[in-house]
Scaffold this active site. Structure first.
Site, PDB file in Angstrom:
ATOM      1  N   GLU A 142      55.379  31.296 -57.425  1.00 22.22           N
ATOM      2  CA  GLU A 142      56.627  32.240 -57.481  1.00 22.22           C
ATOM      3  C   GLU A 142      56.624  33.244 -58.985  1.00 22.22           C
ATOM      4  O   GLU A 142      58.131  33.305 -59.284  1.00 22.22           O
ATOM      5  CB  GLU A 142      57.720  31.582 -57.112  1.00 22.22           C
ATOM      6  CG  GLU A 142      58.094  31.168 -55.659  1.00 22.22           C
ATOM      7  CD  GLU A 142      59.270  30.375 -55.331  1.00 22.22           C
ATOM      8  OE1 GLU A 142      60.135  29.844 -56.246  1.00 22.22           O
ATOM      9  OE2 GLU A 142      59.232  29.859 -54.192  1.00 22.22           O
ATOM     10  N   GLU A 218      55.490  29.046 -48.312  1.00 22.12           N
ATOM     11  CA  GLU A 218      56.532  28.046 -48.416  1.00 22.12           C
ATOM     12  C   GLU A 218      57.888  28.610 -47.610  1.00 22.12           C
ATOM     13  O   GLU A 218      58.129  29.810 -47.802  1.00 22.12           O
ATOM     14  CB  GLU A 218      57.009  28.069 -49.921  1.00 22.12           C
ATOM     15  CG  GLU A 218      58.075  27.107 -50.410  1.00 22.12           C
ATOM     16  CD  GLU A 218      58.412  26.634 -51.787  1.00 22.12           C
ATOM     17  OE1 GLU A 218      57.499  27.016 -52.337  1.00 22.12           O
ATOM     18  OE2 GLU A 218      59.511  26.666 -52.018  1.00 22.12           O
TER      19      GLU A 218
END
Length: 589
Positions: A142, A218
């Site tokens: 991320e 995810e």
């Protein structure tokens, strides 16, 4: 296809010290084929010494010349998963990195070769020390990717004979990486899978144009109630129906961390009490089973997938050898909201759905039927086998009555099973009296049981210079701030115990290693951890090597209750005792 999965960052901390047989039972519910969640993929954090949501995980290289492939619990977890399912796919992804890689900057791309070397050593170490083959490697969770770094990583993997290790990028949004791959032929060649986080069941045009595998690398992150199970059931189908994603990875595998940390109980099941042995096989485990027990990586989605007329969705998969699995979900909006992103309103109501098997599937004589109904206890079923459907008299056609919040799996496979064990022990609070002298000669894990590091890394340390009572110790081992993923605190801290304790005494032998500037504290009533650790409040009692002491109301040291001089020097053992009592309305120390 790839499929459901689970991954971790500092979320399996309490699992390792569960007593047997409960620890093995939990692992069976997660990984054993045709038993429970029967996961196809296990994605693990490559520990980088930094805070990654619910704690820190140790790096295999704390310092430049340091290598150790026995720290933390991820190696153990991967081996336990492989023991149960030798075909499980393993993925590694860094969140934070040890500070020395940044050469003074909070950035992993200062020296691309060095960072690639660091990641490749982890993959090589997995094989050399644990006989684990890592299948996929990620870039930086991320956060920014660097196209040159990805290319260098591929070259370094190849030079080590690791051609079979595939690269997944960028574990963030679809947009940037997809567009970059379409414009950069070399980058396009070296990225095998585009992985996006929390895509809300949709991908973007550029990602689809690449023709690469698209994964929700995810997802979930939702409380493991029936609503969480509804979220999971809906996205497992619709990530493919709406977004062509052939794998969906749940954060997180098992809620084995103190529940008051961020995202408490956001695992497929709950195992947060090693002191009692209590655990709960939550409904997301059985929702997973609807897909995982009746498909495998390598199966193909049929083109006939889609939405049902009155809400819900269906997918169909085959192994190409005559087997067929159809998964139908009718999750309502109210009972299937994930934690993110926002879910636009939709309606689901009772309907009849007719399916017709054609071509080679028209010869299928019988389909096994597995059923789940989420919601009210009176009507609730989790992964129940119903009577099978006989198709020979009906020309391969069958009709199902569907109501909201249901899951059906119809399959030619006869191997499905709802595994079970006797109920585990009852839930109990953390013991009200607890002590640990760390007297472990050859610890199986580098971390002491029940301690959850929130900044810094605390490891068993055998103090050779002290043959006496401080021969075995717990030591904070970092000597510089890591390349952070979250806002790590300025002081190292590990938490243990019960969040609700108010009247308590903490006693600890402490040793300051750094002359003049070093210090140490013990604390009680610490009110938060994980990504929020910087702002933790509580009662903190500090001593410093410069001969001072302090009592503060926070970890950062801004709220000062008391301070003064005290005869303290570095490299000497002291015993600190902190008693906290409720006195009227004032907190008194």
């Amino acid at each position: 296809t790839g499929f459901t999965v689970a991954n971790l960052w500092a979320t399996s901390r309490l699992l390792v010290n569960y007593p047997e047989p409960y620890r093995s039972q939990i692992l069976d519910y997660l990984f054993k084929p045709n038993f429970g969640a029967s996961l196809h993929i296990l994605k693990v954090e490559i520990g980088g010494d930094g805070q990654t949501t619910d704690g820190t995980e140790p790096s295999h290289m704390h310092y430049a010349l340091d290598e150790n492939y026995f720290r933390g619990y991820e190696w153990w977890l991967m081996k336990e998963a492989k023991k149960r399912n030798p075909n499980i796919t393993l993925i590694g992804l860094p969140w934070s990195f040890p500070g020395w890689l940044g050469k003074g900057f909070d950035w992993p791309y200062v020296n691309l070769q060095l960072t690639a070397y660091y990641v490749v050593t982890w993959i090589v170490g997995a094989k050399r020390y644990h006989d684990l083959d890592i299948d996929y490697i990620g870039i930086w969770n991320e956060r920014s990717y660097n196209a040159n770094y990805i290319k260098i990583l591929r070259k370094m993997l190849n030079s080590q004979g690791l051609q079979q290790v595939k690269i997944i990028a960028s574990d963030n949004l679809w947009e940037s990486i997809s567009a970059a791959m379409l414009l950069d032929a070399e980058l396009f060649k070296v990225v095998d899978v585009i992985g996006a986080h929390y895509p809300g069941t949709h991908s973007v045009k550029d990602a689809r144009l690449t023709g690469k595998k698209l994964w929700s690398s995810e997802d979930f992150s939702t409380l493991n109630s029936d609503t969480g199970a509804g979220c999971w059931g809906r996205i497992l189908n619709q990530n493919y129906v709406n977004g062509y994603m052939t794998s969906t990875i749940a954060w997180n595998l098992v809620a084995s961390y103190y529940e008051q940390l961020p995202y408490g109980r956001c695992g497929l099941m709950t195992a947060q009490e090693p002191w009692s042995g209590h655990y709960v096989v939550e409904s997301p485990v059985w929702v997973s089973a609807h897909t995982t027990q009746f498909t495998q990586p390598g199966w193909y989605y049929l083109k006939t997938v889609g939405h049902l007329e009155k809400g819900g969705s269906y997918v169909a998969l085959t192994d190409g050898l005559g087997n067929l699995t159809i998964i139908i979900e009718t999750m309502s909006h109210k009972h299937s909201k994930c934690i993110r992103p926002f879910l636009p309103y939709f309606n689901v109501s009772q309907q009849f759905a007719t399916f017709v098997l054609k071509g080679s599937f028209s010869e299928i004589p019988e389909l096994q039927v597995w059923y789940t109904k989420l919601g009210k206890t009176s009507e609730r079923f989790l992964f129940k086998q119903l009577d099978s459907l006989w198709l020979l008299d009906s020309n391969g056609s069958f009709t199902l009555k569907l109501q909201e919040d249901e899951l059906f799996t119809l399959t030619t496979l006869t191997t499905g099973r709802k595994g079970s064990y006797l109920l585990p022990p009852k839930s109990q609070h953390f013991p009200s009296t607890y002590k640990d002298d760390f007297n472990v000669d050859y610890p199986f894990f580098s971390e002491a049981p029940n301690f959850a590091d929130q900044t810094g890394v605390f490891e068993y340390f055998t103090n050779m210079e002290d043959p006496g009572e401080h021969h075995f110790t717990l030591r904070q081992v970092l000597n510089q701030r890591p390349i952070t993923w979250a806002a790590d605190a300025s002081n190292t801290i590990s938490i243990i115990g019960d969040y609700n304790w108010t009247n308590l005494t903490i006693k600890c032998d402490v040793y300051i290693e750094t002359p003049d500037t070093g210090g140490v504290f013990i604390a009680g009533r610490v009110n938060k951890g994980g990504i929020l650790i910087r702002s933790a409040r509580g009662i903190f009692f500090w001593i410093f090597a410069n001969g001072s002491y302090r009592v503060t109301g926070d970890l950062a040291g801004w709220i000062i209750y008391a301070l003064g001089r005290v005869e303290v020097i570095a490299k000497k053992w002291y015993t600190l005792t902190l008693t906290i009592k409720v006195a009227g309305r004032r907190k008194k120390t």
